[in-house]
Design a protein around this motif. Structure first.
Motif, PDB file in Angstrom:
ATOM      1  N   GLU A  88       1.267  10.130  -9.189  1.00 50.75           N
ATOM      2  CA  GLU A  88       1.508   8.862  -9.869  1.00 50.75           C
ATOM      3  C   GLU A  88       0.564   8.011  -9.557  1.00 50.75           C
ATOM      4  OE1 GLU A  88       5.353   7.254  -9.267  1.00 50.75           O
ATOM      5  OE2 GLU A  88       6.142   9.182  -8.967  1.00 50.75           O
ATOM      6  N   ASP A  89      -0.016   7.309 -10.897  1.00 50.05           N
ATOM      7  CA  ASP A  89      -1.036   6.259 -10.763  1.00 50.05           C
ATOM      8  C   ASP A  89      -0.291   4.959 -10.638  1.00 50.05           C
ATOM      9  OD1 ASP A  89      -3.223   8.184 -10.961  1.00 50.05           O
ATOM     10  OD2 ASP A  89      -3.273   7.974 -13.134  1.00 50.05           O
ATOM     11  N   LYS A  90      -0.671   4.273  -9.787  1.00 47.00           N
ATOM     12  CA  LYS A  90       0.045   2.852  -9.710  1.00 47.00           C
ATOM     13  C   LYS A  90      -1.227   1.716  -9.991  1.00 47.00           C
ATOM     14  CE  LYS A  90       2.685   3.931  -5.730  1.00 47.00           C
ATOM     15  NZ  LYS A  90       2.939   3.428  -4.072  1.00 47.00           N
ATOM     16  N   ILE A 125       1.293  -2.081  -6.218  1.00 50.35           N
ATOM     17  CA  ILE A 125       1.120  -1.814  -4.885  1.00 50.35           C
ATOM     18  C   ILE A 125       2.115  -2.639  -4.126  1.00 50.35           C
ATOM     19  CG2 ILE A 125      -0.582  -1.723  -3.064  1.00 50.35           C
ATOM     20  CD1 ILE A 125      -1.205   0.090  -5.090  1.00 50.35           C
ATOM     21  N   ARG A 126       2.895  -2.078  -3.168  1.00 47.96           N
ATOM     22  CA  ARG A 126       3.868  -3.024  -2.454  1.00 47.96           C
ATOM     23  C   ARG A 126       3.341  -3.241  -1.393  1.00 47.96           C
ATOM     24  NH1 ARG A 126       7.404   1.988  -3.453  1.00 47.96           N
ATOM     25  NH2 ARG A 126       6.614   2.395  -1.434  1.00 47.96           N
ATOM     26  N   THR A 127       3.996  -4.340  -0.587  1.00 49.08           N
ATOM     27  CA  THR A 127       3.654  -5.060   0.722  1.00 49.08           C
ATOM     28  C   THR A 127       3.610  -3.531   1.594  1.00 49.08           C
ATOM     29  OG1 THR A 127       4.482  -7.045  -0.016  1.00 49.08           O
ATOM     30  CG2 THR A 127       4.107  -6.412   2.391  1.00 49.08           C
ATOM     31  N   THR A 128       4.712  -2.925   1.577  1.00 46.87           N
ATOM     32  CA  THR A 128       4.768  -1.962   2.610  1.00 46.87           C
ATOM     33  C   THR A 128       3.741  -0.763   2.691  1.00 46.87           C
ATOM     34  OG1 THR A 128       6.119  -0.585   0.944  1.00 46.87           O
ATOM     35  CG2 THR A 128       7.512  -1.901   2.657  1.00 46.87           C
ATOM     36  N   ASP A 129       3.075  -0.691   1.303  1.00 47.16           N
ATOM     37  CA  ASP A 129       1.684   0.236   1.153  1.00 47.16           C
ATOM     38  C   ASP A 129       0.628  -0.630   2.054  1.00 47.16           C
ATOM     39  OD1 ASP A 129       3.234   2.074  -0.123  1.00 47.16           O
ATOM     40  OD2 ASP A 129       2.497   0.960  -2.012  1.00 47.16           O
ATOM     41  N   LYS A 130       0.419  -1.910   1.884  1.00 42.41           N
ATOM     42  CA  LYS A 130      -0.418  -2.829   2.549  1.00 42.41           C
ATOM     43  C   LYS A 130      -0.358  -2.678   4.050  1.00 42.41           C
ATOM     44  CE  LYS A 130      -1.133  -5.473  -1.542  1.00 42.41           C
ATOM     45  NZ  LYS A 130      -0.927  -6.969  -2.010  1.00 42.41           N
ATOM     46  N   LEU A 131       0.801  -2.798   4.614  1.00 39.93           N
ATOM     47  CA  LEU A 131       1.127  -2.823   5.856  1.00 39.93           C
ATOM     48  C   LEU A 131       1.017  -1.180   6.463  1.00 39.93           C
ATOM     49  CD1 LEU A 131       4.372  -5.041   6.104  1.00 39.93           C
ATOM     50  CD2 LEU A 131       2.169  -5.622   6.676  1.00 39.93           C
ATOM     51  N   LYS A 156      -1.857  -0.666   9.253  1.00 36.25           N
ATOM     52  CA  LYS A 156      -1.787   0.145  10.716  1.00 36.25           C
ATOM     53  C   LYS A 156      -2.757   1.235  10.839  1.00 36.25           C
ATOM     54  CE  LYS A 156       1.998   2.620  13.336  1.00 36.25           C
ATOM     55  NZ  LYS A 156       3.215   3.248  13.122  1.00 36.25           N
ATOM     56  N   ILE A 157      -2.768   2.015   9.608  1.00 33.56           N
ATOM     57  CA  ILE A 157      -3.786   3.160   9.501  1.00 33.56           C
ATOM     58  C   ILE A 157      -5.285   2.805  10.042  1.00 33.56           C
ATOM     59  CG2 ILE A 157      -4.921   5.211   8.297  1.00 33.56           C
ATOM     60  CD1 ILE A 157      -2.265   5.163   7.048  1.00 33.56           C
ATOM     61  N   ARG A 189      -4.681   8.051  -0.680  1.00 34.54           N
ATOM     62  CA  ARG A 189      -4.383   7.575  -1.837  1.00 34.54           C
ATOM     63  C   ARG A 189      -3.956   6.038  -1.901  1.00 34.54           C
ATOM     64  NH1 ARG A 189      -1.151  13.126  -3.280  1.00 34.54           N
ATOM     65  NH2 ARG A 189      -2.939  14.483  -3.023  1.00 34.54           N
ATOM     66  N   TYR A 190      -4.462   5.231  -1.180  1.00 28.41           N
ATOM     67  CA  TYR A 190      -4.326   3.748  -1.443  1.00 28.41           C
ATOM     68  C   TYR A 190      -5.258   3.341  -2.614  1.00 28.41           C
ATOM     69  CZ  TYR A 190      -4.132  -1.242  -0.249  1.00 28.41           C
ATOM     70  OH  TYR A 190      -3.849  -2.484  -0.592  1.00 28.41           O
TER      71      TYR A 190
END
Length: 99
Positions: free
Chosen positions: A4-6, A11-17, A21-22, A63-64
């Motif tokens: 899926e293309d976002k 882009i959610r905050t959880t994706d950024k967090l 972390k990574i 895939r960010y």
């Protein structure tokens, strides 16, 4: 086309967090500024282009597709680091040796 293309708005905050972390686990110093964009603080200005390539590779593997930043250290960053070092030395002196 199973992926899926976002759009940036999705882009959610959880994706950024998760990315924060990574990247932190990969050894980078990462901060989330007022804009809520994960920003990597390079150790030296000269390392920025090399670090940028490595960071892009990590983000591609995850895939960010959201925004991120890379910046050189500021003079205030150096002051904070030296203060933390001074405080840890004081703590080491205060801890009695076992034995």
């Amino acid at each position: 086309m199973g992926r899926e293309d976002k759009t940036p708005a999705e882009i959610r905050t959880t994706d950024k967090l998760k990315i924060q972390k990574i990247l932190g686990e990969a050894g980078y110093v990462v901060e989330m500024g007022n804009s809520s964009v994960p920003t990597v603080v390079c150790k030296r200005r000269e390392d920025m282009s090399k670090d940028l390539a490595a960071i892009r590779k990590i983000l591609k593997e995850q895939r960010y597709e959201g925004s991120f930043g890379v910046r050189a250290p500021r003079k205030t960053d150096e002051m904070i680091t030296s203060e933390e070092t001074d405080n840890s030395e004081v703590m080491d002196e205060m801890i009695p040796a076992a034995g």
